[in-house]
Write a protein that holds these residues in place. Structure first.
Motif, PDB file in Angstrom:
ATOM      1  N   SER A 144       1.874  -9.742   7.521  1.00 13.15           N
ATOM      2  CA  SER A 144       3.358  -9.387   7.824  1.00 13.15           C
ATOM      3  C   SER A 144       3.177  -7.907   8.214  1.00 13.15           C
ATOM      4  CB  SER A 144       4.259  -9.690   6.863  1.00 13.15           C
ATOM      5  OG  SER A 144       3.850  -8.896   5.678  1.00 13.15           O
ATOM      6  N   LYS A 145       2.380  -7.062   7.682  1.00 12.16           N
ATOM      7  CA  LYS A 145       2.288  -5.663   7.962  1.00 12.16           C
ATOM      8  C   LYS A 145       0.799  -5.158   7.964  1.00 12.16           C
ATOM      9  CE  LYS A 145       3.224  -1.242   5.810  1.00 12.16           C
ATOM     10  NZ  LYS A 145       3.877  -0.652   4.618  1.00 12.16           N
ATOM     11  N   ILE A 146       0.403  -4.330   9.237  1.00 13.97           N
ATOM     12  CA  ILE A 146      -0.953  -3.924   9.386  1.00 13.97           C
ATOM     13  C   ILE A 146      -0.723  -2.546   9.489  1.00 13.97           C
ATOM     14  CG2 ILE A 146      -2.789  -3.861  10.958  1.00 13.97           C
ATOM     15  CD1 ILE A 146      -1.690  -6.830  11.941  1.00 13.97           C
ATOM     16  N   SER A 147      -1.732  -1.808   8.799  1.00 14.39           N
ATOM     17  CA  SER A 147      -1.887  -0.304   9.028  1.00 14.39           C
ATOM     18  C   SER A 147      -3.053   0.075   9.491  1.00 14.39           C
ATOM     19  CB  SER A 147      -1.462   0.427   7.534  1.00 14.39           C
ATOM     20  OG  SER A 147      -0.252   0.017   7.191  1.00 14.39           O
ATOM     21  N   ILE A 148      -3.393   0.914  10.434  1.00 13.38           N
ATOM     22  CA  ILE A 148      -4.486   1.406  10.953  1.00 13.38           C
ATOM     23  C   ILE A 148      -4.401   2.784  10.958  1.00 13.38           C
ATOM     24  CG2 ILE A 148      -6.093   1.281  13.063  1.00 13.38           C
ATOM     25  CD1 ILE A 148      -4.410  -1.272  13.863  1.00 13.38           C
ATOM     26  N   SER A 149      -5.393   3.452  10.380  1.00  9.65           N
ATOM     27  CA  SER A 149      -5.265   4.881  10.003  1.00  9.65           C
ATOM     28  C   SER A 149      -6.615   5.527  10.136  1.00  9.65           C
ATOM     29  CB  SER A 149      -4.535   5.094   8.708  1.00  9.65           C
ATOM     30  OG  SER A 149      -5.317   4.504   7.728  1.00  9.65           O
ATOM     31  N   ARG A 150      -6.610   6.603  10.306  1.00  3.85           N
ATOM     32  CA  ARG A 150      -7.740   7.723  10.262  1.00  3.85           C
ATOM     33  C   ARG A 150      -7.103   8.928   9.828  1.00  3.85           C
ATOM     34  NH1 ARG A 150     -11.079   8.306  15.681  1.00  3.85           N
ATOM     35  NH2 ARG A 150      -9.290   9.911  16.123  1.00  3.85           N
ATOM     36  N   GLU A 151      -7.885  10.157   9.686  1.00  3.41           N
ATOM     37  CA  GLU A 151      -7.325  11.258   9.079  1.00  3.41           C
ATOM     38  C   GLU A 151      -6.232  12.041   9.874  1.00  3.41           C
ATOM     39  OE1 GLU A 151     -11.151  12.297  11.241  1.00  3.41           O
ATOM     40  OE2 GLU A 151     -10.908  11.009   9.562  1.00  3.41           O
ATOM     41  N   GLY A 200       7.337  -7.436  17.082  1.00  2.00           N
ATOM     42  CA  GLY A 200       7.502  -6.470  15.840  1.00  2.00           C
ATOM     43  C   GLY A 200       8.048  -5.301  16.044  1.00  2.00           C
ATOM     44  N   LYS A 201       7.769  -4.423  15.008  1.00  3.42           N
ATOM     45  CA  LYS A 201       7.839  -2.976  15.200  1.00  3.42           C
ATOM     46  C   LYS A 201       6.606  -2.146  14.955  1.00  3.42           C
ATOM     47  CE  LYS A 201      12.657  -3.713  13.691  1.00  3.42           C
ATOM     48  NZ  LYS A 201      13.688  -3.268  12.837  1.00  3.42           N
ATOM     49  N   PHE A 202       6.789  -0.974  15.498  1.00  3.64           N
ATOM     50  CA  PHE A 202       5.547  -0.166  15.249  1.00  3.64           C
ATOM     51  C   PHE A 202       6.182   1.274  14.897  1.00  3.64           C
ATOM     52  CE2 PHE A 202       6.560   0.768  19.746  1.00  3.64           C
ATOM     53  CZ  PHE A 202       6.140   2.243  19.733  1.00  3.64           C
ATOM     54  N   LYS A 203       5.100   2.023  14.246  1.00  3.64           N
ATOM     55  CA  LYS A 203       5.347   3.419  13.752  1.00  3.64           C
ATOM     56  C   LYS A 203       3.965   4.185  13.771  1.00  3.64           C
ATOM     57  CE  LYS A 203       5.422   5.087   9.619  1.00  3.64           C
ATOM     58  NZ  LYS A 203       6.060   5.461   8.203  1.00  3.64           N
ATOM     59  N   VAL A 204       3.908   5.055  14.825  1.00  4.81           N
ATOM     60  CA  VAL A 204       2.744   5.982  15.097  1.00  4.81           C
ATOM     61  C   VAL A 204       3.204   7.229  14.198  1.00  4.81           C
ATOM     62  CG1 VAL A 204       1.062   6.895  16.457  1.00  4.81           C
ATOM     63  CG2 VAL A 204       2.100   4.734  17.107  1.00  4.81           C
ATOM     64  N   SER A 205       2.309   7.697  13.376  1.00  5.53           N
ATOM     65  CA  SER A 205       2.359   8.949  12.888  1.00  5.53           C
ATOM     66  C   SER A 205       1.080   9.704  12.946  1.00  5.53           C
ATOM     67  CB  SER A 205       2.680   8.809  11.302  1.00  5.53           C
ATOM     68  OG  SER A 205       3.650   8.323  11.165  1.00  5.53           O
ATOM     69  N   ASP A 206       1.318  11.252  13.463  1.00  3.33           N
ATOM     70  CA  ASP A 206       0.265  12.064  13.449  1.00  3.33           C
ATOM     71  C   ASP A 206       0.621  13.043  12.690  1.00  3.33           C
ATOM     72  OD1 ASP A 206       1.955  13.274  14.978  1.00  3.33           O
ATOM     73  OD2 ASP A 206       0.458  13.976  16.475  1.00  3.33           O
ATOM     74  N   MET A 207      -0.270  14.289  12.676  1.00 10.46           N
ATOM     75  CA  MET A 207      -0.009  15.469  11.862  1.00 10.46           C
ATOM     76  C   MET A 207       1.383  15.961  12.176  1.00 10.46           C
ATOM     77  SD  MET A 207      -3.632  17.300  11.290  1.00 10.46           S
ATOM     78  CE  MET A 207      -4.887  16.281  11.359  1.00 10.46           C
ATOM     79  N   ASP A 208       1.887  15.852  13.568  1.00 10.56           N
ATOM     80  CA  ASP A 208       2.921  16.681  13.657  1.00 10.56           C
ATOM     81  C   ASP A 208       4.363  15.775  14.017  1.00 10.56           C
ATOM     82  OD1 ASP A 208       1.558  19.164  13.522  1.00 10.56           O
ATOM     83  OD2 ASP A 208       1.178  19.006  15.437  1.00 10.56           O
ATOM     84  N   ILE A 227     -11.921   4.126  10.985  1.00  8.56           N
ATOM     85  CA  ILE A 227     -10.666   3.735  11.043  1.00  8.56           C
ATOM     86  C   ILE A 227     -10.557   2.801   9.913  1.00  8.56           C
ATOM     87  CG2 ILE A 227      -8.884   2.595  12.304  1.00  8.56           C
ATOM     88  CD1 ILE A 227     -10.053   3.610  14.854  1.00  8.56           C
ATOM     89  N   THR A 228      -9.500   3.140   9.013  1.00  8.82           N
ATOM     90  CA  THR A 228      -9.391   2.185   7.865  1.00  8.82           C
ATOM     91  C   THR A 228      -8.257   1.153   8.170  1.00  8.82           C
ATOM     92  OG1 THR A 228      -9.824   4.117   6.271  1.00  8.82           O
ATOM     93  CG2 THR A 228      -8.441   2.220   5.471  1.00  8.82           C
TER      94      THR A 228
END
Length: 171
Positions: A150-157, A49-57, A136-137
Motif C-alpha cells: 500500500s506504500k512504497i518508499s524509494i530512497s537514497r541519501e 495513487g499519490k506520490f511525494k518526492v523529497s530532496d534536500m531542498d 537505493i533503499t
C-alpha cells in the motif's frame, strides 16, 4: 374504506423506503478497489495513487496513474485535479528518471533513473536487485492480509520517493 387506504399507503411507504435503501446502497459497479489477488508482471493492470518526492531542498507532491498494457506503460502525473496533467508513454524496457515527478522548473537535481520493469515489480510486491546496484533503499508497507503493498518508499541519501497506492486492479 379509510382503513384500506391507510393500509395501502403504509405498505407503499414501507415499500418505497425499502426500494430506496436498496438502490442507494454502496455496491461496487464494475470498479474494483485495491485487488488482493496476486498479479503477474505480464498481465495488464492499472495503478492509481499519490506520490511525494523529497530532496534536500524541496518537496513535490501529486498523483499518478499507471496503465500497463502488454509492453506499453502509460504514466499520468498531476499536481491536483484542477491543473493540467503530464502524460508519458514508455516501453516496458525503458528507464524513468525520478526527475519526471518534479516540475520542469527544477533542473539542477541529479536524480537516478530506474528501470520501469523494476518499478512495476515493486507495485506487485517484488523487489529487484537493480535498486541495490544504485545504492537505493526500498521499503514496502503492506496492509493487513494484503498481497500488494500500500506504500512504497524509494530512497537514497539525496532523495526520497514515496508512492501511496490507492487502487491496483487487473484490466
Amino acid at each position: 374504506m379509510i382503513y384500506l387506504k391507510r393500509f395501502l399507503l403504509k405498505d407503499f411507504v414501507v415499500f418505497f423506503v425499502l426500494a430506496l435503501s436498496i438502490a442507494c446502497s454502496s455496491t461496487s459497479q464494475g470498479f474494483n478497489t485495491k485487488s488482493d489477488e496476486l498479479i503477474s508482471i505480464q498481465e495488464n493492470f492499472r495503478i492509481e495513487g499519490k506520490f511525494k518526492v523529497s530532496d534536500m531542498d524541496s518537496k513535490e507532491t501529486g498523483y499518478f496513474v499507471i496503465d500497463k498494457k502488454i509492453k506499453t506503460i502509460s504514466l499520468t502525473l498531476g499536481k491536483n485535479y484542477l491543473l493540467p496533467e503530464r502524460n508519458f508513454i514508455f516501453d516496458i524496457r525503458e528507464n524513468i528518471n525520478i526527475k519526471e515527478f518534479i516540475d520542469d522548473e527544477v533542473t539542477d537535481l541529479s536524480l537516478p533513473e530506474i528501470k520501469l520493469m523494476s518499478l512495476l515489480e515493486l507495485f506487485i510486491g517484488l523487489k529487484s536487485n537493480e535498486f541495490e546496484k544504485e545504492n537505493i533503499t526500498v521499503y514496502m508497507d503492506f496492509k493487513e492480509l494484503s498481497l500488494n503493498p500500500s506504500k512504497i518508499s524509494i530512497s537514497r541519501e539525496d532523495f526520497e520517493l514515496t508512492l501511496l497506492i490507492n487502487t491496483l486492479w487487473k484490466n
